[in-house]
Design a protein around this motif. Structure first.
Motif, PDB file in Angstrom:
ATOM      1  N   VAL A 111       7.609  45.862 -29.116  1.00  0.00           N
ATOM      2  CA  VAL A 111       7.872  47.353 -29.061  1.00  0.00           C
ATOM      3  C   VAL A 111       6.294  47.808 -28.461  1.00  0.00           C
ATOM      4  N   LEU A 112       6.237  48.260 -27.710  1.00  0.00           N
ATOM      5  CA  LEU A 112       5.279  49.314 -26.855  1.00  0.00           C
ATOM      6  C   LEU A 112       4.866  50.641 -27.239  1.00  0.00           C
ATOM      7  N   GLY A 113       3.662  51.118 -27.075  1.00  0.00           N
ATOM      8  CA  GLY A 113       3.246  51.899 -27.420  1.00  0.00           C
ATOM      9  C   GLY A 113       3.845  53.032 -29.114  1.00  0.00           C
ATOM     10  N   ARG A 114       4.486  52.111 -30.223  1.00  0.00           N
ATOM     11  CA  ARG A 114       4.464  52.374 -30.883  1.00  0.00           C
ATOM     12  C   ARG A 114       3.053  52.985 -32.105  1.00  0.00           C
ATOM     13  N   LEU A 156      -1.578  55.367 -34.432  1.00  0.00           N
ATOM     14  CA  LEU A 156      -3.192  55.866 -34.768  1.00  0.00           C
ATOM     15  C   LEU A 156      -3.012  57.200 -34.349  1.00  0.00           C
ATOM     16  N   ALA A 157      -2.312  58.090 -33.617  1.00  0.00           N
ATOM     17  CA  ALA A 157      -2.756  59.516 -33.252  1.00  0.00           C
ATOM     18  C   ALA A 157      -1.954  59.763 -34.499  1.00  0.00           C
ATOM     19  N   LEU A 158      -1.034  59.402 -35.064  1.00  0.00           N
ATOM     20  CA  LEU A 158      -0.400  59.927 -36.075  1.00  0.00           C
ATOM     21  C   LEU A 158      -1.716  60.522 -37.579  1.00  0.00           C
ATOM     22  N   LEU A 159      -2.418  59.253 -37.442  1.00  0.00           N
ATOM     23  CA  LEU A 159      -2.891  59.574 -38.585  1.00  0.00           C
ATOM     24  C   LEU A 159      -4.374  60.103 -38.537  1.00  0.00           C
ATOM     25  N   VAL A 189       9.042  60.411 -28.854  1.00  0.00           N
ATOM     26  CA  VAL A 189       9.273  61.254 -28.732  1.00  0.00           C
ATOM     27  C   VAL A 189       9.419  62.233 -29.670  1.00  0.00           C
ATOM     28  N   ALA A 190       9.623  61.959 -30.679  1.00  0.00           N
ATOM     29  CA  ALA A 190       9.396  62.548 -31.542  1.00  0.00           C
ATOM     30  C   ALA A 190       8.098  63.350 -32.480  1.00  0.00           C
ATOM     31  N   ALA A 191       7.300  62.269 -32.357  1.00  0.00           N
ATOM     32  CA  ALA A 191       5.529  62.137 -32.468  1.00  0.00           C
ATOM     33  C   ALA A 191       4.917  63.104 -31.690  1.00  0.00           C
ATOM     34  N   ALA A 192       5.253  63.038 -30.813  1.00  0.00           N
ATOM     35  CA  ALA A 192       5.050  63.260 -29.366  1.00  0.00           C
ATOM     36  C   ALA A 192       5.227  65.266 -29.203  1.00  0.00           C
ATOM     37  N   GLU A 200       1.567  66.998 -28.196  1.00  0.00           N
ATOM     38  CA  GLU A 200       1.275  65.521 -26.791  1.00  0.00           C
ATOM     39  C   GLU A 200       1.762  65.443 -26.012  1.00  0.00           C
ATOM     40  N   PRO A 201       2.204  65.527 -24.437  1.00  0.00           N
ATOM     41  CA  PRO A 201       3.055  66.156 -23.770  1.00  0.00           C
ATOM     42  C   PRO A 201       3.452  64.417 -23.434  1.00  0.00           C
ATOM     43  N   ASP A 202       3.112  63.770 -23.473  1.00  0.00           N
ATOM     44  CA  ASP A 202       3.061  62.712 -22.170  1.00  0.00           C
ATOM     45  C   ASP A 202       3.144  61.379 -23.166  1.00  0.00           C
TER      46      ASP A 202
END
Lengths: 349, 349
Positions: A183-186, A191-194, A267-270, A275-277
């Protein structure tokens, strides 16, 4: 092996025995008892050194790598459990072994920790290490316990190549297919969600992937078997590690944006985080420990790999890439991705 | 590999560039350039993992050990240079390999350091590691650089047994000769001299032995070749490590005070410091990394070893020694050395 530094008091809020309460020997005995053995482990933890009889189970060249996790920089105890940190410490090292095309089989672990660390946290760490060793087909052969003011975990992984040569970073050739397994980016999204705090319950899968990366170890030897020309573990993010591979090989890696579209969770987390991107996570988020590899154009990709781009020659001129080049070593649909301020500031143009 | 944590300013008194000034990549490139290669190092530092081709140069079982040095606990920067710490980090790990009867050949090193560490210190560390690798016949195969609030150095040493089995801690038998190779007490005396401040110039050899231990690596395989039944590295002091060997073997080690008399340097250091008992350094001082071994009564000791005692059976009764025993596992001329408060408080009676 030295005792944890005595003198600190346990945090009363913890209410559980600390390293210094339990004593080094009792803790080490307890931890050693949690690790399974294996046919190649002739002498396991407890003597001056471990003895590995690899000839039968793991012939071929030996592969070795070491990596450290430091509290505060690489993990936070309020965001990750001891089990999580154990999994991560083992996983990041085994991923390096897999990225050479080898199978991990053995791990050594050194824990530095303050005397007031709850002993339960150290036991959880060992449980996480053991769990990830089982997933990777490896065993813990030895370790060390030291006192210190901050927690750090250094693991050293060993693996074997069997009868195949190692897949280096430097073998990519123009025309090769760029592919990734894992996976990539997960991890970065988790971490951003935390960081944003509670309220993202539906996106727990991303948080779990941040806490416990699951590198596709088997994909490493499979890539070697399929003729991979170069490979790297994406520990520091796809673009940064692609750049390392490109510069070591003296080529440009051109990535296909369509193949790197964020998945529905990202996409849902953004959306949740404003987060725009979300593609930024895919391109620059670290700690997923996916395997990035290049294959000859006619190779049949192993099932774990999906194509994400092509290897291009370095264009002529003073801006050329390559080991010392200043030109872009990674492009997205043919366009440079790094500006003068470096990839950290990358935004799709 | 992650960058040292940025944000701190260099100490102006140092006047030299720090890790963050130099940048991780430049420092790592510089350090890697200081390490020599070897025929068995097929892929050295710089890829995801090192690749070792041991079959030809180092057949037989692989031996592996890991150990950490932490600033403040294991070294002080005002007492030890970066070179000293590098020597020590390599030496303590190679001694563990030798204590199995194996030859060290490879080292991996992980450095955790604050961003304001002078880059020159890290280069000195690498120079010390490289120097001790050369003394041991080993090479650096890889490493890691992490940010942190304190300096810690974790090294993992690999070695090979050749065609001999490993010498464990557990093989000593009653009647065996107890012997030691290497110095005893000199590191502890050197540390005491450093603690007392300047003015002990004539005793600089002890301080040097504290800063840069010189374990007798060759004596490990020689002991194995001479039929050693058990062996241990005396990293924590003669008595404490003798106790470990004795309990693992289920025997008592009876030491001969005459064979353990302090040398002239230790006697002079004790006089200088007003320390009444230089023999305490010999018996309990750590970090000399001598090799303590037991040999069958009819064995010819290798030249590096001198006899210091005999292995005795555990006396019958509830106070017996052995793995879980509470009785004395180490005696001095037949008399117990440990009181109820443990060996730390040992004084010759």
């Amino acid at each position: 092996v030295r005792p944890a530094e005595p003198g600190s008091s346990p945090d009363p809020s913890e209410g559980s025995p600390t390293l210094v309460d339990l004593g080094e020997d009792a803790l080490v005995d307890d931890i050693i008892g949690r690790y399974r053995s294996a046919p190649w482990l002739r002498v396991g933890p407890g003597d001056d050194a471990a003895v590995l009889d690899l000839a039968e189970s793991f012939p071929g060249a030996l592969v070795a790598s070491t990596d450290t996790l430091v509290e505060g920089l690489d993990f936070r105890r309020d965001w990750s459990s001891g089990v999580d940190v154990g999994v991560k410490a083992a996983a990041q090292n085994f991923a390096d072994i897999a990225a050479m095309g080898a199978r991990p089989h053995t791990l050594l672990v050194s824990l530095t920790a303050p005397a007031d660390l709850p002993a339960g946290w150290a036991r959880d760490l060992a449980a996480g290490i053991e769990a990830e060793c089982r997933r990777a087909g490896a065993v813990v052969a030895g370790g060390d316990l030291s006192g210190g003011t901050e927690i750090s975990v250094t693991a050293t992984a060993l693996g074997s190549l069997g009868d195949r040569p190692a897949v280096l970073r430097s073998g990519a050739r123009p025309g090769d297919v760029v592919a990734v397994a894992g996976v990539l980016g997960r991890s970065a999204a988790g971490l951003a969600l935390l960081g944003a705090g509670p309220g993202s319950g539906l996106l727990g899968g991303l948080v779990a992937d941040h806490r416990r990366p699951r590198p596709p170890y088997g994909a490493g030897p499979e890539a070697a078997g399929a003729g991979a020309t170069a490979m790297i573990d994406t520990s520091d993010g796809l673009v940064r590690d692609a750049e390392r591979l490109a510069r070591a090989s003296g080529v440009v890696l051109d990535l296909d944006p369509a193949a790197l579209a964020p998945d529905a969770d990202l996409v849902a987390a953004a959306a949740h985080l404003g987060e725009p991107d979300p593609a930024g996570w895919v391109l620059t988020g670290g700690e997923d420990h996916a395997l990035l590899a290049t294959f000859p154009p006619d190779a049949v990709l192993p099932p774990a790999f999906r194509p994400i781009g092509r290897v291009r020659p370095v264009p002529p001129g003073p801006d050329s890439a390559g080991p010392a080049g200043s030109g872009p070593a990674v492009t997205l649909a043919g366009r440079p991705m790094t500006g003068p301020s470096g990839w950290h500031h990358f935004h799709r143009s």
